[in-house]
Design a protein around this motif. Structure first.
Motif, PDB file in Angstrom:
ATOM      1  N   PRO A  14      29.568  -9.172  15.594  1.00 56.60           N
ATOM      2  CA  PRO A  14      29.814  -8.627  14.257  1.00 56.60           C
ATOM      3  C   PRO A  14      31.289  -8.682  13.911  1.00 56.60           C
ATOM      4  CG  PRO A  14      29.358  -6.870  15.832  1.00 56.60           C
ATOM      5  CD  PRO A  14      29.065  -8.157  16.531  1.00 56.60           C
ATOM      6  N   LEU A  15      31.563  -8.992  12.635  1.00 57.84           N
ATOM      7  CA  LEU A  15      32.949  -9.082  12.180  1.00 57.84           C
ATOM      8  C   LEU A  15      33.447  -7.714  11.741  1.00 57.84           C
ATOM      9  CD1 LEU A  15      32.687 -12.291   9.964  1.00 57.84           C
ATOM     10  CD2 LEU A  15      33.576 -12.141  12.283  1.00 57.84           C
ATOM     11  N   LEU A  21      36.338  -9.789   5.138  1.00 56.85           N
ATOM     12  CA  LEU A  21      36.991 -10.059   3.864  1.00 56.85           C
ATOM     13  C   LEU A  21      37.660 -11.425   3.860  1.00 56.85           C
ATOM     14  CD1 LEU A  21      38.595  -6.579   3.068  1.00 56.85           C
ATOM     15  CD2 LEU A  21      36.676  -7.661   1.890  1.00 56.85           C
ATOM     16  N   GLU A  22      38.255 -11.782   4.981  1.00 56.54           N
ATOM     17  CA  GLU A  22      38.907 -13.090   5.078  1.00 56.54           C
ATOM     18  C   GLU A  22      37.884 -14.223   4.967  1.00 56.54           C
ATOM     19  OE1 GLU A  22      41.638 -15.671   8.240  1.00 56.54           O
ATOM     20  OE2 GLU A  22      41.064 -13.581   8.694  1.00 56.54           O
ATOM     21  N   LYS A  23      36.719 -14.013   5.594  1.00 55.14           N
ATOM     22  CA  LYS A  23      35.674 -15.045   5.552  1.00 55.14           C
ATOM     23  C   LYS A  23      35.132 -15.217   4.131  1.00 55.14           C
ATOM     24  CE  LYS A  23      31.520 -16.438   8.092  1.00 55.14           C
ATOM     25  NZ  LYS A  23      30.581 -16.071   9.171  1.00 55.14           N
ATOM     26  N   VAL A  24      34.889 -14.100   3.439  1.00 54.91           N
ATOM     27  CA  VAL A  24      34.399 -14.154   2.059  1.00 54.91           C
ATOM     28  C   VAL A  24      35.435 -14.796   1.152  1.00 54.91           C
ATOM     29  CG1 VAL A  24      33.755 -12.756   0.056  1.00 54.91           C
ATOM     30  CG2 VAL A  24      32.871 -12.171   2.323  1.00 54.91           C
ATOM     31  N   ASN A  28      34.824 -18.173  -1.043  1.00 57.97           N
ATOM     32  CA  ASN A  28      34.994 -18.178  -2.501  1.00 57.97           C
ATOM     33  C   ASN A  28      36.024 -19.210  -2.933  1.00 57.97           C
ATOM     34  OD1 ASN A  28      33.109 -16.182  -2.923  1.00 57.97           O
ATOM     35  ND2 ASN A  28      34.607 -14.509  -2.841  1.00 57.97           N
ATOM     36  N   GLY A  29      37.088 -19.362  -2.119  1.00 58.55           N
ATOM     37  CA  GLY A  29      38.094 -20.372  -2.436  1.00 58.55           C
ATOM     38  C   GLY A  29      37.535 -21.775  -2.381  1.00 58.55           C
ATOM     39  N   ALA A  30      36.680 -22.038  -1.363  1.00 58.50           N
ATOM     40  CA  ALA A  30      36.071 -23.364  -1.235  1.00 58.50           C
ATOM     41  C   ALA A  30      35.127 -23.654  -2.400  1.00 58.50           C
ATOM     42  CB  ALA A  30      35.309 -23.456   0.092  1.00 58.50           C
ATOM     43  N   VAL A  31      34.329 -22.645  -2.797  1.00 60.56           N
ATOM     44  CA  VAL A  31      33.400 -22.819  -3.919  1.00 60.56           C
ATOM     45  C   VAL A  31      34.165 -23.049  -5.216  1.00 60.56           C
ATOM     46  CG1 VAL A  31      31.661 -21.651  -5.335  1.00 60.56           C
ATOM     47  CG2 VAL A  31      31.546 -21.502  -2.843  1.00 60.56           C
TER      48      VAL A  31
END
Length: 301
Positions: A14-15, A21-24, A28-31
């Motif tokens: 688990p993160l 937050l960093e993963k999200v 979002n940046g990639a999308v």
């Protein structure tokens, strides 16, 4: 089970909040980058993807065929192939699709590659000729150019009649066979493929009044694979006999109440099948209301 094998089945740890937050943020940046570099359709939103899979459709003009297709009609924005022998109902079916699209305010085009478009028959089917774009190109290349131009605009339906051509199999014998331009490309890229075939002639008082045809769903990318078939009746010079299938299907689903050999339709009792079909034929508004109720029951539940 060894420790190494157990590791294969273990999930990711688990993160913590910071890593989550960093993963999200990274996702979002990639999308956002994809949407900027390409277009809106590259948006990788699962909910949006699910919505696009439920394609908006245009009715074929036949409840039976809409039901066999599984989604209530033909999908917008997709390629559909209708093939079969001569006089098996291909053009009639295409005209009914145009009629249904026009009823909903859609714009349609008819590419008459065979120079055989019958204006009178199209009007009898219910097509609004004044709002139909008709082109009669002199080559397959011109047909393709017209289609490419139209599909980029606000056209709902483009019918190309037809994409087949005759080619000599033996020049010395004078024998010809029908081939499809582009080889197997049309069948491959089509989302739906339907084969029409004649069954028998329909008679009324020893006079031929129409034909019965079978429409077989050969390919359907939008529902689980299943070879389905719908039987349709086509009246000569009139098109699909929708009143007979509305009466049959509405009686089966309780929209029309059958009492003995008669039918209760919109508060009126019709003593027999012939009278009931005639009533539906002469009262378009009633038939349309029953058809809308049927579509709500069959396709919107």
């Amino acid at each position: 089970i060894s420790a190494d094998m157990q590791l294969d089945y273990e999930s990711d740890p688990p993160l913590d909040d910071a890593k989550s937050l960093e993963k999200v943020s990274t996702l979002n940046g990639a999308v956002s980058q994809l949407a900027s570099d390409f277009d809106r359709d590259s948006n990788l939103c699962l909910e949006r993807f699910s919505r696009t899979r439920r394609a908006s459709v245009i009715s074929t003009g036949s409840l039976k065929l809409d039901l066999a297709l599984g989604i209530g009609g033909l999908p917008k924005g997709r390629m559909v192939e209708i093939f079969g022998k001569e006089s098996s109902g291909k053009t009639t079916l295409a005209l009914h699709v145009i009629k249904e699209a026009q009823k909903n305010g859609g714009y349609c085009a008819y590419i008459d590659a065979e120079n055989a478009f019958n204006t009178s028959f199209a009007e009898e089917v219910g097509v609004d000729i004044d709002k139909l774009l008709i082109a009669q190109p002199d080559s397959a290349e011109n047909s393709l150019s017209i289609v490419n131009t139209l599909v980029g605009g606000s056209i709902d339906v483009v019918v190309v009649d037809s994409v087949r051509t005759k080619r000599s199999s033996d020049p010395s014998s004078g024998l010809y066979k029908e081939v499809t331009c582009g080889g197997n490309a049309l069948g491959f890229y089509s989302a739906i493929r339907m084969r029409t075939s004649r069954r028998k002639l329909q008679y009324s008082k020893d006079e031929a009044t129409g034909i019965s045809i079978a429409v077989q769903i050969i390919k359907n990318k939008l529902v689980p694979a299943a070879l389905k078939e719908a039987g349709l009746n086509i009246g000569f010079g009139k098109g699909i006999c929708h009143e007979s299938e509305i009466l049959e299907m509405a009686s089966t689903h309780g929209v029309i109440v059958k009492e003995g050999s008669g039918y209760w339709i919109n508060g009126d009792f019709l003593p027999g099948k012939e009278e009931a079909e005639k009533f539906l034929l002469e009262n378009d508004a009633v038939a349309d209301d029953i058809c809308s109720t049927m579509r709500s029951q069959l396709f919107e539940t």
